[in-house]
Structure formats: C-alpha cells, structure tokens
Scaffold this active site. Structure first.
Site, short mmCIF file in Angstrom:
data_model
loop_
_atom_site.label_atom_id
_atom_site.label_comp_id
_atom_site.label_asym_id
_atom_site.label_seq_id
_atom_site.Cartn_x
_atom_site.Cartn_y
_atom_site.Cartn_z
CG ASP A 1 -10.25 -1.12 4.16
OD1 ASP A 1 -9.87 -1.42 3.01
OD2 ASP A 1 -9.58 -1.32 5.17
CD GLN B 1 -3.57 -4.99 6.40
OE1 GLN B 1 -3.39 -4.04 5.66
NE2 GLN B 1 -4.18 -6.09 6.00
CE LYS C 1 -3.76 -2.56 2.05
NZ LYS C 1 -4.31 -3.15 3.26
#
Length: 289
Positions: free
Chosen positions: A119, A96, A52
């Site tokens: 997300d 995460q 990322k």
C-alpha cells in the site's frame, strides 16, 4: 464533449503486463503471494477485499485472506502481521482500513515490513516517495498517473491542482505530479479562492470526498479532470467528487465514476505486489520462515 478516460481499459493493460511477468517468474519457480487482512464486517471493506482476491486470480497470484472478528485486539492483529512479515510465501501485506476503534491504525501500518508494504503507507516508503527514490507507490495516486499518461498529456510544465491533502491520496498525488515536473498546488478546506485556483489548472485531481464538489466554474476549458471520489448521491448511486454531467463538456479529458480511478487502484496493487516479489527474488535471504 471531453474524451472519456477509461479506467477499466487502462487497468486491463496493467494487469495483462503483470500477469505476463508473473508467468515468467512462475516458470523460474517463483510464486507470488498477497495477504489481505480484514477486521470486522464492514460491507465496503468486504467488497474491496473480494475485488482484490479476484484480481489476484486474474494475474496468477496466490491470495491469502485473513478475516478477523470485529473484537480482535491490537495485539492479536500485530501478532498476525509479524507472522506474515516472516512468511516467505507472502510478498505483499495489505491490512484493509478502516480498522475497529480499539486498534491503532498507525501502529499496524508501522508494523508491516517496508518491503512488503504494497500500500506504500509505511513511513519509510512515504519518505522514499518524497525524495523520488521508491519501490512502491500508493496505489490510487499511481493509478492516476497511469490514467494521465494514457491521455498522452505531458505533465511537465503543466499547472496541476490537487483538491485534498490526505496521506493516502492528496499528498502523494502532489509528489508524483511534482516528480513529473508539474507545477503543483495542493488545495483543501482552508484554501482561499479555491474556485479560481482550480479553474487555472491544466490537470485537476479531485480527492475531497464530497459528491459533485467540482462544478464547471472550477474547470479550465480543455483540462484533464481526474475524479478520485467515491460517494453516494441522493438516489444512493455511486458518484464522484466531480459533477460529471455538468463538467464533461468543458474538460478535455475526464474520468467517470465508476469505471475511472477505481479499477486502477487494484491494478496498481497487483503491480506493487509483483515488484515486491521481484525484489525478494533478488534478495532470497530477506524472507525466512
């Protein structure tokens, strides 16, 4: 043999478009920032976070990494999320997963402001996806839709089958196919006649988490087969939920693993972060230091 769907090539197109728009914003004095939080030292999570950061550099975003120790408490993590919610340099926040057992993942997801939830896991964003009025899409399902579009196959009227009902992939995947007027069936561990249902699919999306679960008798001749799985085979090599070698001669289009859906997930994360930055630019009062 099926046409191979090249996730690396499609993701490169998406990132090039994002980079071009980011440069336009930068010319107007608007920078774009993504904060990634990792708790503990899960090796797979570390690989994802590094990828990322690399993608942020590719598209011209600022990357903020917060690597916290395994013993971090839920309160400490929530305090960091609150700080990032109120930091105008940060357009997107990604925590995460998975998190250590002492931290409630739902509480953390719910603490991220919906407009920074790149997300698209926050219940508010999930609700927007359900009704078809959304700013962000979950990155993996959104990436799958880009891959299907790249084949030139129109989802409208097609028989679409999703294997898996997770909140991250299966459920939103079904919604996105439905929004494109597909006729959608969600299958799972309790589904009866699974092979027959899958074998009737024009578009088959496998997101079950079991290596080589999809066999040729589950694939319709000429179908679009999208493999979301990331597993390890007996030799420890990366493989998907679809038995690629056995199914590639039957499918019309098929994604490989690796090099299929994986690159798209990060590309769509970049696209979501760009969207968040554009929306913040339209509403400058939303973020305050």
């Amino acid at each position: 043999m099926a046409n191979l769907i090249d996730g690396k090539a499609v993701s490169a197109k998406v990132k090039a478009q994002v980079r071009a728009e980011a440069e336009e914003l930068k010319a107007k004095g608007i920078s774009i920032g993504l904060a990634v939080v990792i708790v503990g030292d899960n090796p797979a999570s570390r690989v994802y976070v590094n990828n990322k950061k690399k993608a942020c550099a590719e598209v011209g975003f600022e990357s903020f990494e917060y690597a916290l120790p395994e013993e971090t408490t839920e309160a400490e993590l929530l305090e960091l999320v609150d700080k990032l919610n109120n930091d105008s340099r940060v357009n997107g926040i990604l925590v995460q997963l998975p998190l250590p057992k002492q931290i409630n993942e739902t509480a953390v997801i719910n603490a991220i402001r919906p407009e920074k939830d790149v997300d698209a896991f926050h219940p508010e964003n999930v609700g927007h996806i359900m009704i078809g009025d959304y700013s962000f899409l979950p990155c993996t399902p959104a990436g799958v839709m880009e891959l299907i579009a790249d084949t030139g196959v129109d989802v409208c009227g097609k028989n679409c089958v999703v294997i898996g009902r997770s909140n991250i992939v299966g459920k939103p995947m079904a919604m996105l196919l439905l929004h494109k007027n597909g006729t959608v069936t969600i299958t799972h561990s309790k589904t009866k006649n699974l092979k027959e249902i899958c074998a009737a699919a024009d578009i088959l999306v496998a997101a079950v988490g079991k290596a080589k679960f999809v066999t040729p008798d589950m694939v319709k001749e000429g179908a679009v087969v999208i493999d979301v799985g990331m597993n390890r085979n007996e030799e420890g090599k990366l493989c998907g939920d679809v038995d690629f070698e056995a199914c590639k001669d039957k499918a019309g289009y098929i994604t490989p693993v690796p090099g299929g859906v994986g690159p798209m997930t990060i590309a769509m994360l970049m696209k979501n972060t760009l969207t968040a930055a554009k929306q913040a630019g339209e509403d400058p009062q939303r973020d305050v230091l």
